[in-house]
Design an enzyme around this catalytic site. Structure first.
Site, mmCIF file in Angstrom:
data_model
loop_
_atom_site.group_PDB
_atom_site.id
_atom_site.type_symbol
_atom_site.label_atom_id
_atom_site.label_comp_id
_atom_site.label_asym_id
_atom_site.label_seq_id
_atom_site.Cartn_x
_atom_site.Cartn_y
_atom_site.Cartn_z
ATOM 1 N N GLY A 61 40.398 47.452 36.334
ATOM 2 C CA GLY A 61 40.547 48.699 36.464
ATOM 3 C C GLY A 61 41.569 49.179 35.262
ATOM 4 O O GLY A 61 41.847 48.336 34.537
ATOM 5 N N ASN A 111 47.801 39.323 41.718
ATOM 6 C CA ASN A 111 46.955 39.100 42.900
ATOM 7 C C ASN A 111 46.487 37.300 42.734
ATOM 8 O O ASN A 111 46.751 37.026 42.544
ATOM 9 C CB ASN A 111 45.474 39.808 42.773
ATOM 10 C CG ASN A 111 43.773 39.347 43.168
ATOM 11 O OD1 ASN A 111 44.103 38.336 44.646
ATOM 12 N ND2 ASN A 111 43.245 40.007 42.586
ATOM 13 N N SER A 158 43.032 36.650 41.667
ATOM 14 C CA SER A 158 42.854 37.384 40.139
ATOM 15 C C SER A 158 41.427 37.334 39.404
ATOM 16 O O SER A 158 41.211 35.686 38.776
ATOM 17 C CB SER A 158 43.686 37.851 39.766
ATOM 18 O OG SER A 158 43.452 39.142 38.971
ATOM 19 N N SER A 159 40.356 38.222 39.011
ATOM 20 C CA SER A 159 39.343 37.878 38.197
ATOM 21 C C SER A 159 39.696 38.033 37.268
ATOM 22 O O SER A 159 40.214 39.644 36.755
ATOM 23 C CB SER A 159 38.337 38.525 38.667
ATOM 24 O OG SER A 159 38.174 38.931 40.188
ATOM 25 N N SER A 198 44.450 45.333 39.570
ATOM 26 C CA SER A 198 43.828 44.122 39.462
ATOM 27 C C SER A 198 44.917 43.942 41.263
ATOM 28 O O SER A 198 46.090 44.278 41.648
ATOM 29 C CB SER A 198 44.747 43.354 38.509
ATOM 30 O OG SER A 198 44.952 41.897 39.683
ATOM 31 N N GLY A 199 44.079 43.671 41.989
ATOM 32 C CA GLY A 199 44.731 42.680 43.402
ATOM 33 C C GLY A 199 44.054 44.084 44.667
ATOM 34 O O GLY A 199 44.375 44.402 45.591
ATOM 35 N N GLU A 222 44.628 49.521 33.062
ATOM 36 C CA GLU A 222 45.615 48.778 32.976
ATOM 37 C C GLU A 222 46.953 49.781 32.684
ATOM 38 O O GLU A 222 46.554 49.352 30.983
ATOM 39 C CB GLU A 222 45.194 47.267 32.741
ATOM 40 C CG GLU A 222 45.549 46.784 33.065
ATOM 41 C CD GLU A 222 44.581 45.108 32.716
ATOM 42 O OE1 GLU A 222 44.958 44.653 31.715
ATOM 43 O OE2 GLU A 222 44.556 44.394 34.177
ATOM 44 N N THR A 262 36.888 42.624 43.688
ATOM 45 C CA THR A 262 36.120 41.431 43.997
ATOM 46 C C THR A 262 35.663 41.268 45.237
ATOM 47 O O THR A 262 34.035 40.791 46.029
ATOM 48 C CB THR A 262 36.327 40.325 43.974
ATOM 49 O OG1 THR A 262 36.970 40.541 42.731
ATOM 50 C CG2 THR A 262 35.451 38.846 43.582
HETATM 51 N N1 LIG Z 1 38.360 44.515 52.697
HETATM 52 C C1 LIG Z 1 39.580 43.488 52.162
HETATM 53 N N2 LIG Z 1 39.385 42.762 53.782
HETATM 54 C C2 LIG Z 1 40.993 41.896 53.592
HETATM 55 N N3 LIG Z 1 41.584 41.933 52.593
HETATM 56 C C3 LIG Z 1 40.904 42.109 51.017
HETATM 57 C C4 LIG Z 1 40.007 43.181 51.451
HETATM 58 N N4 LIG Z 1 40.174 43.545 49.963
HETATM 59 C C5 LIG Z 1 40.312 42.904 49.626
HETATM 60 N N5 LIG Z 1 41.414 41.916 50.073
HETATM 61 C C6 LIG Z 1 42.896 40.952 49.746
HETATM 62 O O1 LIG Z 1 43.087 41.846 48.575
HETATM 63 C C7 LIG Z 1 43.235 39.808 47.233
HETATM 64 C C8 LIG Z 1 43.014 40.775 46.017
HETATM 65 O O2 LIG Z 1 41.559 41.782 46.898
HETATM 66 P P1 LIG Z 1 40.530 41.308 45.499
HETATM 67 O O3 LIG Z 1 40.421 39.700 44.515
HETATM 68 O O4 LIG Z 1 39.258 42.087 45.246
HETATM 69 O O5 LIG Z 1 41.362 42.296 44.056
HETATM 70 P P2 LIG Z 1 40.559 42.337 42.940
HETATM 71 O O6 LIG Z 1 40.613 44.036 42.562
HETATM 72 O O7 LIG Z 1 39.254 41.945 42.749
HETATM 73 O O8 LIG Z 1 41.865 42.062 41.682
HETATM 74 P P3 LIG Z 1 41.332 41.368 40.553
HETATM 75 O O9 LIG Z 1 40.945 42.835 39.235
HETATM 76 O O10 LIG Z 1 42.092 41.235 40.002
HETATM 77 O O11 LIG Z 1 39.864 40.641 40.386
HETATM 78 C C9 LIG Z 1 42.328 39.151 48.209
HETATM 79 O O12 LIG Z 1 42.223 38.010 47.892
HETATM 80 C C10 LIG Z 1 42.347 39.655 49.820
HETATM 81 O O13 LIG Z 1 43.274 38.381 50.430
HETATM 82 MG MG LIG Z 2 38.612 40.724 41.362
#
Ligand SMILES: Nc1ncnc2c1ncn2[C@@H]1O[C@H](COP(=O)(O)OP(=O)(O)OP(=O)(O)O)[C@@H](O)[C@H]1O
Ligand SMILES: [Mg+2]
Length: 1102
Positions: A383, A153, A156-157, A103-104, A385, A108
């Protein structure tokens, strides 16, 4: 991708030396600190969350990566998206992009970057753009309803997402299908400290217009709602109000109607309002505690808004109806149970609403079934956990990750193995951990943990989490990947970290201890029937449709599948889907726990690299042979290093390569020769040796040609120690016309390297250039981990400048040369031809269309034909004329009756016999052949003449017979039948002379207009007859034509018809020479006079 370009560390971990956790982390950290967030493991992309907006995205970068192949530019998510999309479009291979990480970590964001890249490159057009918009706009809607702020996050999705984007054969998007997995619905009613509920609740309250809020009977303040954690209502950098507007417009773009949007918001409001339904304990006469709703206003509003009967709702929340065989038993629920029922209802409504939204989006973006589609799947899924307290959710999430790891291992190894098999190289089994045993432990249909959980949920009798754990302990007491207090005790192990109500699974990524409390309930996922029935009765179309099982007609006693079973089957479908596609991996890494830019926690990253299996990934990639290269490009690049292959090599490619590598003194294990490629096991020694040996040649060459060789010289100096002595031919080998090919690594992902042409130059090359110089990764990697020899900075800078300038110069030449070669056909010289072709085609078209409208009549006698407008069409025009004429004739012939055909045939024979030979022929042409000139049909007396079996009479005519003796004429009737010529006196009714057609030896006619002809008979037939006949007929053309045809039919011989004025008539023993002279009338009047000239000559004047 070279040191010269300023690459940081190793851009591809396959080239990392030594391959250990420490250097790997250091490499990632070094790159991260230089804002290089992407690193490859072959074709796998590692992405470290930068937590800041880097200037590496957007149209400019999309354009850049679109034009280059995978390894030509720095690692980037666009490069991966580009490879996947091009492979889908050009090679018709369905793709999937698997994005994993905790997460984070940025999954996404990565999925959005991939989608935006694909959207930008996949074609244009009104319809295509609208499809793209719909696909892209699904993100804000799903994020509003499925994402929330968590401690880890802010966005977070809280669900897993797999999206298939579907394309047509041209690679234009058609639509897609979204599948969602396991929404974290417990968040609807409860959030951890510092976390929020799903974004949509806050967005709605902050962004809705006053009217809308009023209609939904909502207050603007979040603190008014029990389900919204009062402590955290806003998120830094997130504007809920404007996001709400974005969600509304996104829904409209996708195709939600206004009513649908309204209803979705009403159901969302209902969830908030349900949370505010206060329940209190009530006294019951029988002493059993019951409950009831104490705030009448809230429930009243729900009734008004959703058309729900408030009394029925209260009853459903506060009591439970049990069906027995005989009757329905209603049990009152105490306040805790009622609250549980209320929360269960809220969670259910929300998760069903989410599913409904996903389905509704799918309805809009779905593609017609008939179309053949290419598919790109994007998987953004939770991912692995490991939390402090791991429950059912972590269990299924980790199960899903085990399965994804299995896909990864199987597909990577399979790909490797296939290449070895193709090349006929013995495959040494790679030593990797096969997590099949763990997958089996969880998913086995009869003996898996999920099956046990289901069994426990369905079993009658006392069932709870403890009985479930006992069952597991019993079944898996000896399983190597299962532990619990009981199994530890049995082995006399002491472990303080293991609780009594826990079990532990040794996952591929590490050990995880799960608390069994809540497993049964969460797996059952049951909503009391009373509640679903009340919901179904709502006079609100959307709410009602969310609870179809509430319909009494649909009521079935069959239990719905458990949450675990549903998840397992959806994972199975997902796996099947992934196996059918070409995988592309994005492994996301979170660098710190604080969502802070620039912070890299080695410990945190170490954990993630372990469970993402990155080291294992590199090992698998490097197992077997790390480098491979086709014989031809390998030889082209390195043949200058061997005296046997340089300057001239006439043998086969493979033999040449054997000679070159033979001089490297490699052991046989280090090398393998496949059918088309050479394989080298170690990524380091031989290739480095080859490259090091190769570059100094160029270094020396520089002395002779400063301009061109500076680059190579620069490379050489930076790359290593001086090599063997100068070889003058090195320059041309270093930069061969098509660009030099470089070794391909196993790690480089064969799917890509096959397409990677390039020049041995450090700067980017066009997409169609030859394979890029992979060896330079290795070198740069070494520099990345061990510092280069110190040199004065100014000198280095100057040298670098020179190298760059030289490289650019060479590159410009090579590019120009290639472009000219490839695009020559589009150049000006070609333009004239294209234009000429175009003009020629259009005038041809004009000519043909004009002709079509201007065709002559279909009368076969009409031989007119329009003239060709241009000389060049002359031949074609003549042929068309012929064609048209033949066609007219064919049409004419088709219309003729049999009789007409026969007549024309006779006319044709007449033409062949007499045309241009006899002067009376032209007049005979228009006159039809009648045959019967004496009224034979109506005269039975004459009919008798021809005898019984003669068949039809072809000609019946009155002729004059010339007496050979005195030249006088007398009338006769001549009948021509199919077999005979019959001559008779006009007055007699008996045939006087019957001549068989086989006795007719020939006929003679004059060229004048007269009707004189002689009938020459065979000698044999003359016996018994008086000899040849000299006759005169007014229809001589017809008579002789028909006789000719009759003779042909009867004897298959052509009757000689001689046109002459001098012939002889034979008699029994003698003959008379006949000479015909043209009189003043030319024979036209039918009169003739004969004069005897001696006994043997007769002169006839016609
Ligand atoms: N390539 C990137 N450039 C800039 N910021 C990023 C990038 N990737 C991620 N972030 C930052 O990190 C935050 C978390 O990313 P994201 O929501 O994609 O995580 P995730 O892996 O989908 O987490 P979760 O499993 O909780 O959904 C985003 O809101 C953004 O602020
Ligand atoms: Mg996500």
């Amino acid at each position: 991708m070279t040191l010269l370009e300023g690459s940081v560390g190793v851009e591809d971990l396959v080239l990392l030396e030594p391959l250990e956790q420490g250097p790997l982390l250091k490499n990632l950290q070094l790159r991260y600190e230089h804002k290089e967030i992407y690193t490859y493991i072959g074709n796998v992309l590692i992405s470290v969350n930068p937590y800041q907006q880097l200037p590496i995205y957007g149209p400019e970068f999309i354009a850049k990566y679109q034009d280059y192949t995978f390894y030509e530019l720095e690692p980037h998510i666009y490069a991966l998206a580009n490879v996947a999309y091009q492979s889908l479009r050009d090679r018709d291979r369905d793709q999937c992009i698997l994005i994993t990480g905790e997460s984070g970590a940025g999954k996404t964001e990565a999925s959005k970057l991939v989608m935006s890249y694909v959207a930008a490159v996949c074609g244009k057009g009104e319809q295509v753009n609208s499809v793209k918009e719909q696909l892209l706009q699904s993100n804000p809607v799903l994020e509003a309803f499925g994402n929330a702020k968590t401690i880890r996050n802010n966005n977070s999705s809280r669900f897993g997402k797999y999206m298939d984007i579907e394309f047509d054969f041209k690679g234009f998007p058609l639509g897609g299908v979204i599948t969602n997995y396991l929404l974290e619905k417990s968040r609807v009613v409860k959030q951890l400290e510092g976390e929020r509920n799903f974004h949509i609740f806050y967005q709605l309250l902050a962004g809705a217009e006053a009217d809308l809020l009023k209609a939904l009977k909502l207050e603007r303040e979040t603190r008014c709602y029990v389900y919204l954690n009062r402590k955290v209502s806003t998120v830094d950098g997130m504007d809920d109000a404007s996001n709400f507007k974005a969600v509304q417009s996104a829904m409209a773009v996708i195709g939600f109607s206004e009513e649908e949007i309204q209803q979705v918001l009403e159901v969302t409001a209902l969830v908030l309002k349900l949370g505010n339904v206060e329940l209190a304990g009530e006294f019951q006469a029988n002493g059993i505690s019951a409950s009831g709703i104490c705030d009448g206003r809230g429930i009243q509003e729900i009734e008004e808004m959703m058309g729900l009967n408030s009394e029925e709702l209260e009853k459903a929340l506060c009591s439970r109806t049990m069906k027995t065989a005989k009757e329905n038993v209603v049990t009152a629920l105490n306040v805790i149970q009622a609250q549980y029922a209320r929360d269960a209802l809220a969670k259910n409504i929300y998760s069903r609403l989410f599913n409904w939204i996903v389905n509704r989006i799918n309805e809009s973006i779905k593609v017609g079934t008939g179309e053949k589609k290419k598919v790109m799947g994007v998987l953004d899924i939770y991912g692995f956990e490991i939390l402090e307290d791991n429950s059912f959710e972590q269990f299924v999430i980790n199960y899903c990750n085990e399965k994804l790891q299995q896909v990864f291992i199987q597909m990577t190894l399979k790909e490797e193995q296939e290449e070895y098999e193709r090349e006929g190289i013995p495959w040494t089994k790679v030593d990797y951990f096969d997590n099949g045993v763990i997958c089996n432990l969880i998913e086995h249909n009869q003996r898996g943990i999920l099956a046990m959980l289901d069994e426990e949920c369905l079993r009658p009798g006392v069932v709870n989490d403890t009985t479930f754990l006992a069952k597991l302990n019993h079944l898996f007491s000896k399983h190597t990947h299962y532990e619990s207090k009981v199994t530890q005790n049995a082995q006399r192990q002491y472990d303080r970290t293991m609780g009594l109500s826990s079990f532990r699974i040794c996952h591929y990524a590490g050990k995880v201890t799960y608390n069994v409390n809540g497993f049964i309930d969460k797996n059952n996922d049951l909503l009391f029937r009373d509640l679903s029935q009340v919901m179904w009765k709502a006079r609100h179309p959307l709410l009602q449709s969310l609870f179809p099982e509430g319909d009494p007609k649909q009521a079935s006693l069959k239990r719905p599948p458990t949450a675990g079973a549903q998840f397992k089957s959806s994972v199975a479908i997902l796996m099947k889907n992934l196996y059918s596609k070409n995988p592309n991996y994005i492994r996301c890494i979170k660098p710190n726990e604080y969502q802070q830019r620039g912070q890299f926690s080695s410990e945190l990253v170490a954990v993630q690299t372990r469970y993402l299996g990155l080291l294992e990934n590199v090992r698998v990639r490097r197992a077997g042979y790390a480098y491979r290269q086709g014989y031809r490009p390998f030889l082209e690049r390195y043949r200058l290093l061997s005296r046997s292959t340089w300057p001239c090599w006439n043998g086969g490619d493979r033999e040449g390569v054997e000679k070159v590598v033979g001089e490297l003194s490699l052991s046989s294990e280090e090398l393998a020769f496949g059918k088309t490629k050479v394989f080298i096991r170690s990524p380091k020694a031989p290739m480095t040796e080859l490259e090091f040996s190769r570059c100094p040649w160029s270094e020396r060459t520089r002395q002779g040609d400063k301009g061109v060789c500076t680059t190579l010289a620069g490379e050489a100096r930076l790359l290593g120690p001086p090599g063997p002595p100068f070889h003058p031919a090195a320059l041309s080998a270093a930069v061969p016309p098509g660009g030099a090919a470089a070794p391909e690594t196993a790690a480089a992902g064969h799917a890509h390297t096959e397409d990677l042409p390039g020049l041995a130059l450090p700067l980017p090359l066009p997409a169609d250039a030859e394979e890029p110089d992979r060896h330079l990764h290795l070198v740069s990697g070494q520099h990345g981990t061990s510092a280069p020899k110190p040199q004065p900075l100014a000198l280095q800078k100057k040298r670098y400048g020179k190298i760059k300038a030289s490289a650019l110069l060479i590159q410009a030449f090579v590019r120009g040369w290639k472009a000219r070669k490839n695009y020559r056909k589009y150049f000006r010289s070609g333009a004239a031809l294209t234009l000429a072709n175009f003009i020629y085609k259009s005038i041809t078209r004009k000519f043909l269309l004009g002709l079509k409208d201007n065709l002559p009549s279909t009368n076969i006698l009409d031989k007119t034909w329009p003239a060709a407008p241009y000389k060049c069409f002359h031949t074609a025009n003549q042929e068309l004329r012929q064609l048209f004429y033949r066609w007219k004739c064919k049409k004419f012939r088709d219309r003729l009756s049999l009789k007409q055909v026969e007549n024309l045939r006779e006319k044709l024979s007449a033409s062949e016999l007499f045309k241009d030979k006899k002067a009376s022929y032209p007049q005979s042409v228009p006159i039809p052949f009648r045959g019967d000139y004496i009224g034979l049909q109506g005269n039975p007396k004459l009919q008798k003449l021809k005898g019984g079996a003669e068949g039809p009479v072809l000609v019946a005519d009155t002729v004059k017979k010339v007496n050979r003796g005195n030249g006088k004429t007398s009338s006769r009737i001549l009948l021509l039948t199919k077999r005979h010529v019959i001559l008779t006196d006009t007055k007699k009714s008996q045939a006087k002379t019957v001549i068989g057609l086989d006795s007719v030896a020939g006929v003679s006619v004059t060229s004048f207009k007269d009707g004189l002809f002689s009938l020459h008979l065979n000698e044999i037939s003359s016996v018994g007859s008086k000899g040849d006949f000299l006759l005169v007929s007014e229809h001589v053309i017809e008579l002789l034509t028909k006789m000719y045809r009759a003779v042909l039919d009867a004897t298959q011989k052509q009757l000689p018809v001689t046109v002459t004025e001098d012939f002889s008539l034979r008699f029994k023993e003698s003959s008379v020479a006949v000479k015909v002279i043209q009189g003043p009338e030319g024979g036209r009047n039918g009169k003739l006079s004969c004069k005897k000239k001696g006994s043997r000559c007769l002169e006839v004047t016609v």
